[in-house]
Design an enzyme around this catalytic site. Sequence first.
Site, mmCIF file in Angstrom:
data_model
loop_
_atom_site.group_PDB
_atom_site.id
_atom_site.type_symbol
_atom_site.label_atom_id
_atom_site.label_comp_id
_atom_site.label_asym_id
_atom_site.label_seq_id
_atom_site.Cartn_x
_atom_site.Cartn_y
_atom_site.Cartn_z
ATOM 1 N N ILE A 60 0.883 -1.163 0.000
ATOM 2 C CA ILE A 60 0.000 0.000 0.000
ATOM 3 C C ILE A 60 0.920 1.212 0.000
ATOM 4 O O ILE A 60 1.854 1.299 0.801
ATOM 5 C CB ILE A 60 -0.947 -0.009 1.219
ATOM 6 C CG1 ILE A 60 -1.888 1.201 1.194
ATOM 7 C CG2 ILE A 60 -0.196 -0.084 2.524
ATOM 8 C CD1 ILE A 60 -2.957 1.172 2.287
ATOM 9 N N SER A 61 0.701 2.132 -0.920
ATOM 10 C CA SER A 61 1.622 3.253 -1.099
ATOM 11 C C SER A 61 1.625 4.189 0.104
ATOM 12 O O SER A 61 0.644 4.289 0.853
ATOM 13 C CB SER A 61 1.257 4.048 -2.355
ATOM 14 O OG SER A 61 1.444 3.283 -3.519
ATOM 15 N N GLN A 62 2.731 4.894 0.264
ATOM 16 C CA GLN A 62 2.886 5.954 1.255
ATOM 17 C C GLN A 62 1.721 6.953 1.111
ATOM 18 O O GLN A 62 1.321 7.291 0.002
ATOM 19 C CB GLN A 62 4.224 6.627 0.971
ATOM 20 C CG GLN A 62 4.542 7.876 1.725
ATOM 21 C CD GLN A 62 5.765 8.566 1.119
ATOM 22 O OE1 GLN A 62 6.086 8.371 -0.048
ATOM 23 N NE2 GLN A 62 6.438 9.363 1.922
#
Length: 217
Positions: A60-62
Amino acid sequence: MDYSIARRLMVEQQVIRRGVSDPLVVDAMMRVPRHLFVEEALWSQAYSDFPLPIGEKQTISQPFMVAFMTESLCLHGGEKVLEIGTGSGYQAAVLSQIVSRVYTVERLPGLARRARRILDSVGCRNVNIKLTDGTFGWEEESPFDGIVVTAGSPQIPHHYLEQLAVGGRLVIPVGNRGSQVLKRVVRTGVEKFSEEDLLDCRFVPLVGKYGWHEEGD
């Protein structure tokens, strides 16, 4: 842990402080419960300033990157957007707060099923998920006002350009497996496109016919 407070601090310190100011994006980031998109063991880290694993070598992206990519689409509300790489479903959930319809493509069945369950549980009814090779896009539902790609590609797959509406924007990381440049492409005419570099980034590889091959293949 009070997740609503953690979410507010995330938005204030990681999103707004770094220059994301679009009120539609800020409001969407405030509303989506990010912790529900990761395993419960990681809930305490969900609002921290880094990506988190979601299984199957995906992340899950920043939070900042999700907000920045969403803002880079220059949305006004009511659009139809394509996401390549459903992953946890978090980016699709953020988009769903802004646009009329989100179409998102995932190649891994386990992630697609999990994302569908979570999106339904948080009330994201305007998100459609398709299990397929994401490098083909989603031709049947094109054209799209925006396309966001959440994996790094060696080049821009031609299907994305073809499926972009005139005036639409494509946001995609392009580079090698280890690092990329986030690019924005605007379709300025039927056969005309403009391109700009936004920032350096690092995403998992975009695997598919017009992206990377699986490592070991």
